[in-house]
Scaffold this active site. Structure first.
Site, PDB file in Angstrom:
ATOM      1  N   ARG A   1       0.858  -1.179   0.000  1.00 20.70           N
ATOM      2  CA  ARG A   1       0.000   0.000   0.000  1.00 20.70           C
ATOM      3  C   ARG A   1       0.901   1.238   0.000  1.00 20.70           C
ATOM      4  NH1 ARG A   1       2.368   1.900   3.669  1.00 20.70           N
ATOM      5  NH2 ARG A   1       0.799   3.507   3.838  1.00 20.70           N
ATOM      6  N   GLY A   2       0.250   2.412  -0.091  1.00 20.75           N
ATOM      7  CA  GLY A   2       1.030   3.640  -0.224  1.00 20.75           C
ATOM      8  C   GLY A   2       1.204   3.940  -1.713  1.00 20.75           C
ATOM      9  N   ALA A   3       1.029   5.220  -2.076  1.00 24.88           N
ATOM     10  CA  ALA A   3       0.927   5.581  -3.497  1.00 24.88           C
ATOM     11  C   ALA A   3       2.099   5.073  -4.350  1.00 24.88           C
ATOM     12  CB  ALA A   3       0.798   7.095  -3.616  1.00 24.88           C
TER      13      ALA A   3
ATOM     14  N   ARG B   1      -7.561  -0.113  -6.625  1.00 19.03           N
ATOM     15  CA  ARG B   1      -7.731   0.986  -5.666  1.00 19.03           C
ATOM     16  C   ARG B   1      -7.878   2.294  -6.466  1.00 19.03           C
ATOM     17  NH1 ARG B   1      -4.100   1.165  -0.522  1.00 19.03           N
ATOM     18  NH2 ARG B   1      -5.934   2.310   0.170  1.00 19.03           N
TER      19      ARG B   1
ATOM     20  N   GLN C   1      -1.967   2.697  10.033  1.00 19.33           N
ATOM     21  CA  GLN C   1      -0.679   2.656   9.322  1.00 19.33           C
ATOM     22  C   GLN C   1       0.396   3.447  10.064  1.00 19.33           C
ATOM     23  OE1 GLN C   1      -3.619   3.288   7.879  1.00 19.33           O
ATOM     24  NE2 GLN C   1      -3.706   2.710   5.728  1.00 19.33           N
TER      25      GLN C   1
ATOM     26  N   ASP D   1      -1.698  10.761  -2.115  1.00 19.12           N
ATOM     27  CA  ASP D   1      -2.008   9.736  -3.115  1.00 19.12           C
ATOM     28  C   ASP D   1      -2.322  10.342  -4.466  1.00 19.12           C
ATOM     29  OD1 ASP D   1      -2.611   8.497  -0.376  1.00 19.12           O
ATOM     30  OD2 ASP D   1      -2.463   6.806  -1.764  1.00 19.12           O
TER      31      ASP D   1
ATOM     32  N   ASN E   1      -5.021  12.741   0.592  1.00 26.70           N
ATOM     33  CA  ASN E   1      -4.181  11.866   1.420  1.00 26.70           C
ATOM     34  C   ASN E   1      -5.082  11.141   2.415  1.00 26.70           C
ATOM     35  OD1 ASN E   1      -1.548  10.862   2.083  1.00 26.70           O
ATOM     36  ND2 ASN E   1      -1.635  12.028   3.968  1.00 26.70           N
ATOM     37  N   LYS E   2      -4.485  10.272   3.198  1.00 26.80           N
ATOM     38  CA  LYS E   2      -5.231   9.419   4.131  1.00 26.80           C
ATOM     39  C   LYS E   2      -6.216  10.250   4.962  1.00 26.80           C
ATOM     40  CE  LYS E   2      -5.099   5.857   4.351  1.00 26.80           C
ATOM     41  NZ  LYS E   2      -6.101   5.055   3.594  1.00 26.80           N
TER      42      LYS E   2
HETATM   43  O1  MRU Z   1      -4.458   3.374   2.258  1.00 27.43           O
HETATM   44  P1  MRU Z   1      -2.975   3.508   2.167  1.00 27.43           P
HETATM   45  O2  MRU Z   1      -2.234   2.930   3.316  1.00 27.43           O
HETATM   46  O3  MRU Z   1      -2.452   3.028   0.824  1.00 27.43           O
HETATM   47  O4  MRU Z   1      -2.768   5.068   2.206  1.00 27.43           O
HETATM   48  C1  MRU Z   1      -1.478   5.614   2.221  1.00 27.43           C
HETATM   49  C2  MRU Z   1      -1.481   7.053   2.450  1.00 27.43           C
HETATM   50  O5  MRU Z   1      -2.483   7.719   2.527  1.00 27.43           O
HETATM   51  C3  MRU Z   1      -0.163   7.690   2.453  1.00 27.43           C
HETATM   52  O6  MRU Z   1      -0.132   8.759   3.318  1.00 27.43           O
HETATM   53  C4  MRU Z   1      -0.017   8.125   1.020  1.00 27.43           C
HETATM   54  O7  MRU Z   1       0.065   7.020   0.149  1.00 27.43           O
HETATM   55  C5  MRU Z   1       0.978   9.072   0.756  1.00 27.43           C
HETATM   56  S1  MRU Z   1       2.575   8.449   0.750  1.00 27.43           S
HETATM   57  C6  MRU Z   1       2.622   7.352  -0.508  1.00 27.43           C
END
Ligand code: MRU
Length: 366
Positions: A54-56, A92, A205, A246, A256-257
């Site tokens: 996970r993570g962009a 996603r 996370q 993201d 973002n999250k």
């Molecule tokens: O749902 P996730 O864990 O994939 O979300 C990740 C985030 O929101 C991070 O803060 C985001 O990807 C930015 S850093 C890559």
């Protein structure tokens, strides 16, 4: 970055078997360090959807390797590659790196004259996506380091307190991370730095991943409940906020999250600088209005109503809400550009607006 002193990226091709992609399966962190072997595009789509990765940035790199596996499976059937692209893109919705990586693969693979060439091009592209991701994050670290150095200069040896949200660390990319890259660079340069790690419910996370990776690297940090951030800012305990994204529009709106927006509001109210760190692969050059146009992922209510943890050597899930109450689980929110102090990119730091962004990326200006 290092785990138990050994350098790891988050995803790579198995050294003695090029038909296998290996990745760190994040579902088991911080309690167990598990490496998963992925052999098919189907398995890669599951790994992205179910958040083994996970993570962009890492979603983008995984999609790149997923298309490589699809090229191996597809032999000469181009239609199969188109289907694989659609399958990966559907996993996603919010991180733009996913479609960016898939499109880049489709364009490059099309140059192959036969199946062997297509597979070779897909592997080269997947590796380039991963290598660029790592290099861009390293550069973000160097540019962000200057911001931390400037603040450290005013603190007479006291640690610079950085607040972060979710995990925009090396686990969210191929290496270094975006929001964490300046922190690692500062720590490695012996600037005193301390990180407030917001736990980031519902999937945690922050407390599960960011705290773990900062700990592995020896960076002083403290986990806080998400709702503690404003309180700390009111007490001058936060010098700057750095988060990831993201998807960021070319006008500077930042997805973002979930919970990022509330941190940005609190930062504004308390004059705390609020920075967003991102590689250019996280810009969406086609969108102007992030709030109206960025698709926001909605995940299972189960993630809100239950919590996952580790008990006597086993991963367990427990109920924390009335079983019959409905719950909603929005994965991301959008912080409007006017709340963002600046964007830290691989090319430098700019203001979160069209002018600032296009000055750094003139090739994207219309
Ligand atoms: O749902 P996730 O864990 O994939 O979300 C990740 C985030 O929101 C991070 O803060 C985001 O990807 C930015 S850093 C890559």
């Amino acid at each position: 970055m290092k785990v138990d002193g050994q350098h790891f990226r988050t995803i790579w091709v198995k050294p003695d078997d090029e038909g296998v992609v290996q990745l760190i399966d994040q579902r088991f962190l911080p309690h167990r360090f598990v490496i998963e072997e992925v052999r098919t595009v189907e398995q890669m789509a599951t790994a992205i959807r179910e958040m083994h990765v996970r993570g962009a940035g890492l979603i983008g790199a995984s999609a790149g390797y997923g298309m490589y596996l699809a090229a191996i499976e597809a032999a000469e059937v181009d239609e199969q590659l188109i289907n694989a692209a659609a399958q990966l893109k559907a996993t996603r919705p919010t991180a733009v790196n996913l479609s960016w990586a898939v499109e880049r693969q489709l364009k490059n693979i099309a140059d192959g004259k036969n199946a062997t060439e297509k597979v070779a091009l897909a592997l080269r592209t997947a590796r380039s996506i991963a290598d660029e991701d790592a290099e861009h994050c390293r550069m973000i670290g160097q540019h962000g380091l200057e911001l931390i150095r400037e603040i450290a200069g005013k603190k007479a040896g006291r640690p610079v307190n950085v607040l972060t949200h979710c995990n925009a660390g090396w686990l969210a990319f191929v290496d270094y991370g975006s929001a964490t890259a300046p922190i690692y660079a500062a720590h490695d340069s012996e600037l005193p730095v301390h990180v407030w790690v917001a736990e980031t419910r519902p999937r945690s996370q922050g407390s599960k991943l960011t705290a773990w990776e900062l700990g592995e690297h020896g960076v002083p940090h403290t986990i806080i409940a998400d709702s503690a951030s404003g309180h700390l800012m009111q007490r001058d305990a936060v010098d700057l906020v750095i988060v990831g994204t993201d998807r960021t529009t070319h006008t500077g709106d930042v997805a973002n999250k979930i919970g990022t927006y509330l941190k940005a509001l609190a930062a504004k109210d308390n004059d705390v600088p609020f920075y967003v760190a991102l590689p250019s692969s996280s810009f969406d050059w086609t969108l102007r209005d992030g709030i109206k146009e960025i698709p926001i992922e909605e995940r299972s209510a189960r993630e809100v109503k239950q919590a996952e943890g580790w008990l006597e050597g086993q991963q367990v899930e427990v109920h924390i809400a009335p079983e019959r109450s409905p719950a909603a689980n929005y994965g991301f929110d959008v912080t409007p550009a006017h709340l963002v102090t600046g964007l830290i990119t691989e090319r430098g730091v700019c203001e979160a607006n069209e002018k600032g962004i296009h000055a750094l990326f003139p090739e994207q200006a219309q």
